[in-house]
Design a protein around this motif. Structure first.
Motif, PDB file in Angstrom:
ATOM      1  N   VAL A 142       0.861  -1.184   0.000  1.00 41.74           N
ATOM      2  CA  VAL A 142       0.000   0.000   0.000  1.00 41.74           C
ATOM      3  C   VAL A 142       0.896   1.233   0.000  1.00 41.74           C
ATOM      4  CG1 VAL A 142      -1.828   1.258   1.198  1.00 41.74           C
ATOM      5  CG2 VAL A 142      -1.770  -1.245   1.316  1.00 41.74           C
ATOM      6  N   ASP A 143       0.889   1.960  -1.100  1.00 41.77           N
ATOM      7  CA  ASP A 143       1.720   3.164  -1.235  1.00 41.77           C
ATOM      8  C   ASP A 143       3.175   2.874  -0.877  1.00 41.77           C
ATOM      9  OD1 ASP A 143      -0.605   4.519  -1.900  1.00 41.77           O
ATOM     10  OD2 ASP A 143      -0.982   5.151   0.159  1.00 41.77           O
ATOM     11  N   GLY A 144       3.665   1.736  -1.345  1.00 40.05           N
ATOM     12  CA  GLY A 144       5.066   1.368  -1.134  1.00 40.05           C
ATOM     13  C   GLY A 144       5.357   0.733   0.211  1.00 40.05           C
ATOM     14  N   ARG A 145       4.338   0.537   1.046  1.00 42.60           N
ATOM     15  CA  ARG A 145       4.524  -0.049   2.382  1.00 42.60           C
ATOM     16  C   ARG A 145       3.972  -1.471   2.414  1.00 42.60           C
ATOM     17  NH1 ARG A 145       1.020   1.757   5.008  1.00 42.60           N
ATOM     18  NH2 ARG A 145      -0.011   3.280   3.660  1.00 42.60           N
ATOM     19  N   ARG A 146       4.670  -2.353   3.146  1.00 49.50           N
ATOM     20  CA  ARG A 146       4.206  -3.726   3.318  1.00 49.50           C
ATOM     21  C   ARG A 146       3.080  -3.767   4.346  1.00 49.50           C
ATOM     22  NH1 ARG A 146       8.614  -6.898   5.797  1.00 49.50           N
ATOM     23  NH2 ARG A 146       8.858  -4.902   6.869  1.00 49.50           N
ATOM     24  N   VAL A 147       2.034  -4.492   4.024  1.00 43.28           N
ATOM     25  CA  VAL A 147       0.936  -4.732   4.962  1.00 43.28           C
ATOM     26  C   VAL A 147       0.717  -6.235   5.046  1.00 43.28           C
ATOM     27  CG1 VAL A 147      -1.525  -4.405   5.434  1.00 43.28           C
ATOM     28  CG2 VAL A 147      -0.160  -2.510   4.512  1.00 43.28           C
ATOM     29  N   LYS A 148       0.858  -6.780   6.248  1.00 39.24           N
ATOM     30  CA  LYS A 148       0.723  -8.209   6.469  1.00 39.24           C
ATOM     31  C   LYS A 148      -0.716  -8.538   6.875  1.00 39.24           C
ATOM     32  CE  LYS A 148       5.225  -9.310   6.209  1.00 39.24           C
ATOM     33  NZ  LYS A 148       5.787 -10.358   5.342  1.00 39.24           N
ATOM     34  N   TYR A 149      -1.142  -9.746   6.528  1.00 41.70           N
ATOM     35  CA  TYR A 149      -2.475 -10.186   6.909  1.00 41.70           C
ATOM     36  C   TYR A 149      -2.511 -11.709   6.916  1.00 41.70           C
ATOM     37  CZ  TYR A 149      -3.168 -11.183   1.947  1.00 41.70           C
ATOM     38  OH  TYR A 149      -3.036 -11.692   0.676  1.00 41.70           O
ATOM     39  N   VAL A 150      -3.549 -12.258   7.536  1.00 40.05           N
ATOM     40  CA  VAL A 150      -3.851 -13.689   7.489  1.00 40.05           C
ATOM     41  C   VAL A 150      -5.156 -13.867   6.742  1.00 40.05           C
ATOM     42  CG1 VAL A 150      -4.789 -15.530   8.957  1.00 40.05           C
ATOM     43  CG2 VAL A 150      -2.550 -14.585   9.441  1.00 40.05           C
ATOM     44  N   ASP A 151      -5.223 -14.884   5.895  1.00 38.16           N
ATOM     45  CA  ASP A 151      -6.412 -15.180   5.090  1.00 38.16           C
ATOM     46  C   ASP A 151      -6.758 -16.644   5.342  1.00 38.16           C
ATOM     47  OD1 ASP A 151      -8.373 -15.478   3.164  1.00 38.16           O
ATOM     48  OD2 ASP A 151      -7.251 -14.435   1.592  1.00 38.16           O
ATOM     49  N   HIS A 152      -7.921 -16.900   5.977  1.00 36.51           N
ATOM     50  CA  HIS A 152      -8.232 -18.261   6.425  1.00 36.51           C
ATOM     51  C   HIS A 152      -9.722 -18.538   6.258  1.00 36.51           C
ATOM     52  CE1 HIS A 152      -8.747 -21.603   9.379  1.00 36.51           C
ATOM     53  NE2 HIS A 152      -7.511 -21.897   9.028  1.00 36.51           N
ATOM     54  N   GLY A 153     -10.067 -19.650   5.624  1.00 36.10           N
ATOM     55  CA  GLY A 153     -11.465 -20.056   5.510  1.00 36.10           C
ATOM     56  C   GLY A 153     -12.109 -19.622   4.211  1.00 36.10           C
ATOM     57  N   ASP A 154     -13.370 -20.022   4.051  1.00 30.84           N
ATOM     58  CA  ASP A 154     -14.163 -19.698   2.860  1.00 30.84           C
ATOM     59  C   ASP A 154     -15.552 -19.252   3.291  1.00 30.84           C
ATOM     60  OD1 ASP A 154     -12.366 -20.516   0.599  1.00 30.84           O
ATOM     61  OD2 ASP A 154     -12.488 -22.440   1.641  1.00 30.84           O
ATOM     62  N   GLY A 155     -16.178 -18.441   2.423  1.00 32.21           N
ATOM     63  CA  GLY A 155     -17.517 -17.955   2.705  1.00 32.21           C
ATOM     64  C   GLY A 155     -17.575 -16.447   2.610  1.00 32.21           C
ATOM     65  N   PRO A 156     -18.637 -15.830   3.127  1.00 32.65           N
ATOM     66  CA  PRO A 156     -18.730 -14.376   3.111  1.00 32.65           C
ATOM     67  C   PRO A 156     -17.517 -13.771   3.815  1.00 32.65           C
ATOM     68  CG  PRO A 156     -20.812 -15.351   3.808  1.00 32.65           C
ATOM     69  CD  PRO A 156     -19.808 -16.470   3.758  1.00 32.65           C
ATOM     70  N   PRO A 157     -16.896 -12.739   3.230  1.00 31.38           N
ATOM     71  CA  PRO A 157     -15.661 -12.205   3.815  1.00 31.38           C
ATOM     72  C   PRO A 157     -15.899 -11.453   5.117  1.00 31.38           C
ATOM     73  CG  PRO A 157     -16.334 -10.893   1.930  1.00 31.38           C
ATOM     74  CD  PRO A 157     -17.247 -12.072   1.966  1.00 31.38           C
ATOM     75  N   LEU A 158     -14.950 -11.625   6.023  1.00 25.94           N
ATOM     76  CA  LEU A 158     -14.989 -11.007   7.348  1.00 25.94           C
ATOM     77  C   LEU A 158     -13.614 -10.436   7.634  1.00 25.94           C
ATOM     78  CD1 LEU A 158     -16.576 -10.586  10.017  1.00 25.94           C
ATOM     79  CD2 LEU A 158     -15.822 -12.873  10.702  1.00 25.94           C
ATOM     80  N   LEU A 159     -13.533  -9.130   7.885  1.00 26.09           N
ATOM     81  CA  LEU A 159     -12.265  -8.445   8.118  1.00 26.09           C
ATOM     82  C   LEU A 159     -12.112  -8.159   9.607  1.00 26.09           C
ATOM     83  CD1 LEU A 159      -9.741  -6.965   6.966  1.00 26.09           C
ATOM     84  CD2 LEU A 159     -11.193  -4.924   6.722  1.00 26.09           C
ATOM     85  N   LEU A 160     -11.004  -8.619  10.210  1.00 27.16           N
ATOM     86  CA  LEU A 160     -10.732  -8.422  11.629  1.00 27.16           C
ATOM     87  C   LEU A 160      -9.638  -7.371  11.790  1.00 27.16           C
ATOM     88  CD1 LEU A 160     -10.615 -12.149  12.862  1.00 27.16           C
ATOM     89  CD2 LEU A 160     -12.603 -10.696  12.423  1.00 27.16           C
ATOM     90  N   VAL A 161      -9.899  -6.370  12.652  1.00 28.54           N
ATOM     91  CA  VAL A 161      -8.981  -5.249  12.836  1.00 28.54           C
ATOM     92  C   VAL A 161      -8.651  -5.119  14.319  1.00 28.54           C
ATOM     93  CG1 VAL A 161      -8.527  -2.837  12.288  1.00 28.54           C
ATOM     94  CG2 VAL A 161     -10.175  -4.119  10.912  1.00 28.54           C
ATOM     95  N   HIS A 162      -7.394  -5.301  14.665  1.00 28.72           N
ATOM     96  CA  HIS A 162      -6.949  -5.307  16.056  1.00 28.72           C
ATOM     97  C   HIS A 162      -6.850  -3.898  16.649  1.00 28.72           C
ATOM     98  CE1 HIS A 162      -2.977  -3.691  15.057  1.00 28.72           C
ATOM     99  NE2 HIS A 162      -3.019  -4.451  13.970  1.00 28.72           N
ATOM    100  N   GLY A 163      -6.553  -3.841  17.941  1.00 30.09           N
ATOM    101  CA  GLY A 163      -6.394  -2.568  18.634  1.00 30.09           C
ATOM    102  C   GLY A 163      -4.944  -2.206  18.883  1.00 30.09           C
ATOM    103  N   MET A 164      -4.728  -1.194  19.735  1.00 23.72           N
ATOM    104  CA  MET A 164      -3.379  -0.739  20.068  1.00 23.72           C
ATOM    105  C   MET A 164      -2.560  -1.887  20.657  1.00 23.72           C
ATOM    106  SD  MET A 164      -2.192   2.318  19.503  1.00 23.72           S
ATOM    107  CE  MET A 164      -0.902   2.434  20.733  1.00 23.72           C
ATOM    108  N   ALA A 165      -1.288  -1.932  20.274  1.00 23.38           N
ATOM    109  CA  ALA A 165      -0.342  -2.956  20.740  1.00 23.38           C
ATOM    110  C   ALA A 165      -0.725  -4.348  20.253  1.00 23.38           C
ATOM    111  CB  ALA A 165      -0.211  -2.954  22.264  1.00 23.38           C
ATOM    112  N   GLY A 166      -1.660  -4.428  19.294  1.00 24.05           N
ATOM    113  CA  GLY A 166      -2.120  -5.722  18.810  1.00 24.05           C
ATOM    114  C   GLY A 166      -1.540  -6.074  17.453  1.00 24.05           C
ATOM    115  N   SER A 167      -2.046  -7.156  16.900  1.00 19.67           N
ATOM    116  CA  SER A 167      -1.687  -7.648  15.569  1.00 19.67           C
ATOM    117  C   SER A 167      -2.777  -8.625  15.158  1.00 19.67           C
ATOM    118  CB  SER A 167      -0.326  -8.359  15.599  1.00 19.67           C
ATOM    119  OG  SER A 167      -0.424  -9.575  16.334  1.00 19.67           O
ATOM    120  N   TRP A 168      -2.616  -9.292  14.023  1.00 20.17           N
ATOM    121  CA  TRP A 168      -3.625 -10.282  13.626  1.00 20.17           C
ATOM    122  C   TRP A 168      -3.770 -11.367  14.682  1.00 20.17           C
ATOM    123  CZ3 TRP A 168      -2.856 -15.450  13.182  1.00 20.17           C
ATOM    124  CH2 TRP A 168      -1.540 -15.913  13.037  1.00 20.17           C
ATOM    125  N   GLU A 169      -2.696 -11.606  15.471  1.00 22.25           N
ATOM    126  CA  GLU A 169      -2.731 -12.665  16.477  1.00 22.25           C
ATOM    127  C   GLU A 169      -3.664 -12.350  17.641  1.00 22.25           C
ATOM    128  OE1 GLU A 169       1.390 -15.011  16.461  1.00 22.25           O
ATOM    129  OE2 GLU A 169       1.682 -12.841  16.600  1.00 22.25           O
TER     130      GLU A 169
END
Length: 339
Positions: A41-68
């Motif tokens: 994104v605009d020259g920056r790396r953005v990491k994510y996890v993609d797991h499962g099938d079906g209607p898409p669901l986007l999870l967004v963490h809070g401060m000091a967090g990550s996908w984990e």
């Protein structure tokens, strides 16, 4: 039967929504490296996890967090959804936003991520800062958001004193993480529980192995910038612009964003329902994972099937009824409602 957090680890069904007790431990058996992805994104790396099938669901963490942050939830959610859990810029494995960027940089990150994955619209689940990002995304791009689940989500304006207190907490964490060897110390059981105590009501109920996985390993240059950007966005956001149905999940013992904050946010949204979880603090999704999963999956199923269009006046997501458990558990769903 009462479904209560991590205290019942077997494979009995939970009456609160059909989620089997024990699903919150399923993350241990998954090779997560097979599900990791990266976009630019605009020259920056953005990491994510993609797991499962079906209607898409986007999870967004809070401060000091990550996908984990969502490890206890992704396996169960991915049984019926394609789950994308992102590392926001400056957190986890993602590069930070440029210093001059505003909060809109987080919104653009989600937009480009979904574009790269060819996902036109999505249900969004956000925690704390991630809730503020989710609301801002829904306000800016309403056609891309089908519904929202916010766990102790930002969005209501906070007092100057509370904002200062939040800054101090994260400044202290950032300072500790810059000390050589600090991460090894922060993963010892006693220290893990002490560090997470401000956010978690009963840390002894959460497996220390999970807390270790979620502890930040480093402090990137965008860590504290996120606090300042979030403070500015709280004043700029107009919740009444958000037309998607919103489920607000709050812990009764949230010491960072108290229930009153959730009630304030509920009153400001067009179509929302506030549910208070009695045995949780700021992180209901992994403090009481089975109960959270029952609520979230029931709401998501109803909204993705029955969505009748955007709200135009104040409503309370009446097409959705919280799942009921037996005994005294039944009485606590919906007691936080303002609508």
């Amino acid at each position: 039967m009462r479904c209560k957090g991590w205290k019942m680890i077997d494979h009995t069904s939970c009456d609160a929504g059909g989620v089997s007790v024990g699903t919150a431990e399923a993350w241990r058996g998954i090779d997560w490296s097979r599900h990791l992805g990266e976009v630019t994104v605009d020259g920056r790396r953005v990491k994510y996890v993609d797991h499962g099938d079906g209607p898409p669901l986007l999870l967004v963490h809070g401060m000091a967090g990550s996908w984990e942050t969502w490890l206890a939830n992704i396996p169960a959610l991915s049984e019926s959804h394609r789950v994308i859990a992102v590392d926001l810029p400056g957190f986890g494995g993602s590069d930070p936003l440029p210093e001059a960027d505003t909060f809109d940089g987080y919104v653009r990150t989600l937009e480009v991520l979904l574009d790269e994955l060819a996902i036109p619209s999505v249900a969004v689940v956000g925690h704390s800062l991630g809730g503020l990002v989710a609301l801002s995304f829904a306000a800016a791009l309403p056609e891309r958001v089908r519904c929202l689940v916010l766990v102790s989500g930002g969005g209501a304006e906070l007092s100057a004193a509370r904002l200062r207190a939040i800054r101090v907490v994260f400044w202290c964490l950032a300072a500790v993480l810059t000390i050589p060897g600090a991460h090894r110390l922060l993963t010892t059981p006693a220290v893990v529980r002490a560090v997470t105590k401000p956010a978690i009501h009963s840390g002894r109920d959460v497996p220390v192995e999970l807390l270790r996985r979620m502890m930040p390993r480093r402090v990137g240059p965008g860590f504290m910038d996120a606090v300042s950007r979030g403070s500015a966005q709280l004043a700029a956001l107009e919740p009444r612009r958000i037309t998607a149905p919103v489920l607000l999940v709050w812990g009764r013992h949230d010491r960072i964003l108290p229930v009153a904050t959730g009630q304030q946010l509920d009153r400001s949204l067009l179509q929302s329902r506030l549910v208070v979880m009695e045995e949780a603090g700021h992180c209901a999704m992994f403090e009481q994972p089975e109960e959270f999963l029952a609520l979230a999956t029931n709401f998501l199923d109803m909204q993705l099937i029955d969505r009748k269009g955007p709200a135009t006046d104040r409503a309370s997501a009446r097409s959705w009824e919280a799942p009921r458990a037996e005994g005294d558990a039944a009485n606590r769903y919906g007691d936080g409602n303002a609508g």
